[in-house]
Design a protein around this motif. Structure first.
Motif, short mmCIF file in Angstrom:
data_model
loop_
_atom_site.label_atom_id
_atom_site.label_comp_id
_atom_site.label_asym_id
_atom_site.label_seq_id
_atom_site.Cartn_x
_atom_site.Cartn_y
_atom_site.Cartn_z
N UNK A 133 0.84 -1.46 -0.16
CA UNK A 133 -0.18 0.23 0.20
C UNK A 133 1.02 1.33 0.08
N UNK A 134 0.64 2.33 -0.19
CA UNK A 134 1.65 3.39 -1.10
C UNK A 134 0.78 4.52 0.36
N UNK A 135 2.59 4.80 0.70
CA UNK A 135 1.93 6.27 2.28
C UNK A 135 2.58 7.05 1.99
N UNK A 136 3.05 7.66 0.20
CA UNK A 136 3.36 8.50 0.07
C UNK A 136 4.08 8.45 -1.60
N UNK A 137 3.66 9.55 -2.28
CA UNK A 137 4.29 9.31 -3.31
C UNK A 137 5.26 10.60 -3.98
N UNK A 138 6.55 11.03 -4.81
CA UNK A 138 7.24 11.48 -5.29
C UNK A 138 7.27 11.75 -7.00
#
Length: 560
Positions: A210-215
């Motif tokens: 599961x994604x917690x942060x994206x850059x």
């Protein structure tokens, strides 16, 4: 892939910036000034035991003076030394003035205030220890010298000075924490800015994906929003999900992992995912870099297809040559036989000129037959159709037979041919024909490239279960840059004159036949001095073969 490092506070002593070091030095200077002026002004001068108050106060001023060194340099060792000085000063002052019951009772708490000012969680227990030792020193002094004279004014002044110093120490500590938080926030912002500018997509994931942060810039086939809602696995094409889950587990265990998958929304695309654990916390967090690898995948697919086609064509060539044995050998044997009849004049006289032609035809046909035999053998090995017929025999017989075939060639060229064979029978379990061909090829090569007056020596010995066959010559040798090439089909060494003497199949066939026996070939050569080729095969039989089973075929068939 190395995850970006974000600066974080440490429990160890931290180096302060220039402003922090100056403020801490000013705190020490202020304390030294206040205590020194109070002592020199004679506020606490009196009779009896109070005559020691001034030395006690001056002792407490000493750490403040030492703290001025923070203006020039700073570090954990210096701060630890300063705290030790505060503790010693508190012990000395308490012993001279009577401790908590004396006129300088407030000063025993200064080591704890100094630990707060110096700013380390590790120093706080040592500051408390310094205060405790000061209290103990005061109790011992009171027990030995009696209770000090009461001096409420002096006690109040010492208490006020200590309280003021402690308050300023708390302010210094708060300002230091503010600076640290600001620096950390700035570093995090800088890292986020760098990540946001990356050409790929950088993700922070939990263990399940599961994604917690994206850059950064997400590949068109992998939109970001569904990664936060459904997780990474849901965005992967179903057949590729086990590989992605295995990569997540590997990264969660602390190892770097790479996986390539087709996104569910664009099956013609490929995403390369590089994963690594971000921290040591449990449950683990992972940092992942997602890149569009569609072009790279297409190139690899094209290369794989080209490789498969080339292998298929090569295998077809090998099968063709292997199957053409009879068709190639039969007419050539007829040419050789008829030319031999003509050159020997078996059916009557032949003009000398025609006899010379027949001799040339016979020699050329023999050479061509040898070449075809080598080509066919190499092709059969490459096509996995060369079966070894393993039997027990005395290796000396095979070597001697090969020597007899080459001796005429060596005598004609003026090359001395010698053999070093074991005195007793050396029984091996190998393919007799293959071992004879190995020996014959090595001897022929050695004689061919050894000048007149040179020598060729073949030696045989048993090393435990290994047979070591070595053919050494005093010929032209092989250059170091050519050693890596010879031994491959049609590869030759030396100049044009040397290359014209062979086809480059002899050593290749020796190497292949050795490997079919689970053995190996090695070459040691020095240009201008000679060459030694060693073949080592694990074929030695522990017990000599009985005469009644000489040449017995063992029910063991090693094939390519």
């Amino acid at each position: 892939m190395n995850p970006p490092s974000v600066p974080s506070p440490s429990t160890d002593l931290l180096l302060e910036d220039a402003a922090g070091g100056s403020a801490l030095a000013a705190w020490h200077a202020g304390w030294a000034t206040a205590v020194g002026l109070t002592a020199l002004g004679g506020v606490w001068m009196g009779s009896g035991s109070q005559t020691l108050v001034v030395p006690a106060a001056l002792a407490m001023a000493t750490p403040g003076l030492l703290g001025l060194t923070l203006m020039g340099r700073d570090g954990p060792a210096l701060r630890a030394a300063l705290l030790a000085a505060w503790s010693l000063a508190a012990i000395a002052a308490a012993g001279l003035s009577g401790g908590l019951t004396g006129p300088l009772g407030g000063f025993v708490f200064m080591p704890l205030a100094a630990a707060i000012a110096l700013g380390s969680a590790r120093l706080a227990p040592f500051g408390a220890l310094g205060t405790a030792l000061g209290v103990l020193a005061g109790l011992i002094a009171a027990a030995l010298n009696g209770a000090p004279e009461a001096s409420p004014g002096m006690a109040a002044v010492s208490a006020l000075l200590t309280a003021g110093a402690a308050a300023l120490a708390f302010r210094l500590s708060a300002a230091r924490q503010t600076r640290r938080l600001s620096a950390t926030s700035a570093a995090v912002t800088q890292v986020e800015t760098v990540l946001a500018g990356q050409p790929g997509l950088t993700l922070v994931l939990d263990a399940s994906g599961a994604a917690l942060a994206a850059y950064g810039a997400a590949p068109a086939a992998l939109p970001v929003d569904p990664l936060f809602e459904d997780g990474l696995i849901a965005a992967v094409h179903a057949p590729d999900r086990p590989a992605v889950q295995a990569a997540l587990a590997k990264a969660g265990a602390g190892a770097e992992a790479q996986v390539r998958f087709a996104p569910r929304l664009a099956l013609d695309r490929r995403i390369l995912l590089v994963l690594r654990r971000l921290d040591r916390d449990e449950p683990p967090r992972l940092i992942a870099l997602a890149l569009d690898a569609t072009l790279q995948h297409a190139r690899e697919e094209g290369l794989e297809a080209a490789r498969a086609e080339a292998e298929a064509q090569n295998a077809g060539k090998s099968r063709f040559l292997a199957n053409m044995s009879h068709e190639l050998r039969t007419p050539l044997n007829a040419v050789i036989g008829f030319s031999d009849i003509m050159r020997q004049r078996l059916f009557g006289p032949v003009p000398d000129r025609y006899a010379d032609y027949a001799q040339s035809i016979h020699a050329a046909g023999g050479h061509l037959l040898d070449l075809i035999n080598d080509v066919l053998d190499v092709s059969r090995i490459e096509a996995a159709r060369y079966d070894l017929s393993i039997e027990r025999f005395d290796v000396r017989e095979v070597v001697s037979a090969a020597l007899a075939l080459v001796r005429v060639q060596a005598d004609d060229k003026g090359v001395d041919l010698a053999a070093v064979l074991p005195p007793d029978a050396l029984t091996v379990a190998a393919d007799r024909r293959a071992l004879k061909q190995i020996t014959l090829n090595l001897l022929s090569n050695a004689v061919k490239f050894t000048p007149t007056g040179g020598a060729v020596t073949v030696s045989v010995e048993a090393l435990a279960s290994d047979l070591e066959l070595t053919v050494a010559d005093t010929g032209v040798g092989v250059a170091p840059e050519d050693l890596a090439r010879i031994g491959r089909p049609f590869e030759q060494a030396g100049g044009a004159e040397q290359r014209a003497q062979g086809t480059g199949l002899g050593l290749s066939l020796v190497r292949s036949l050795a490997e079919l026996h689970q053995g190996a070939m090695s070459i040691d050569s020095t240009p201008g001095e000679g060459t030694a080729v060693t073949v080592r095969l694990p074929v030695v039989v522990a017990t000599p073969a009985r005469p009644d089973v000489e040449g017995e075929v063992i029910p063991l068939n090693r094939s390519a």
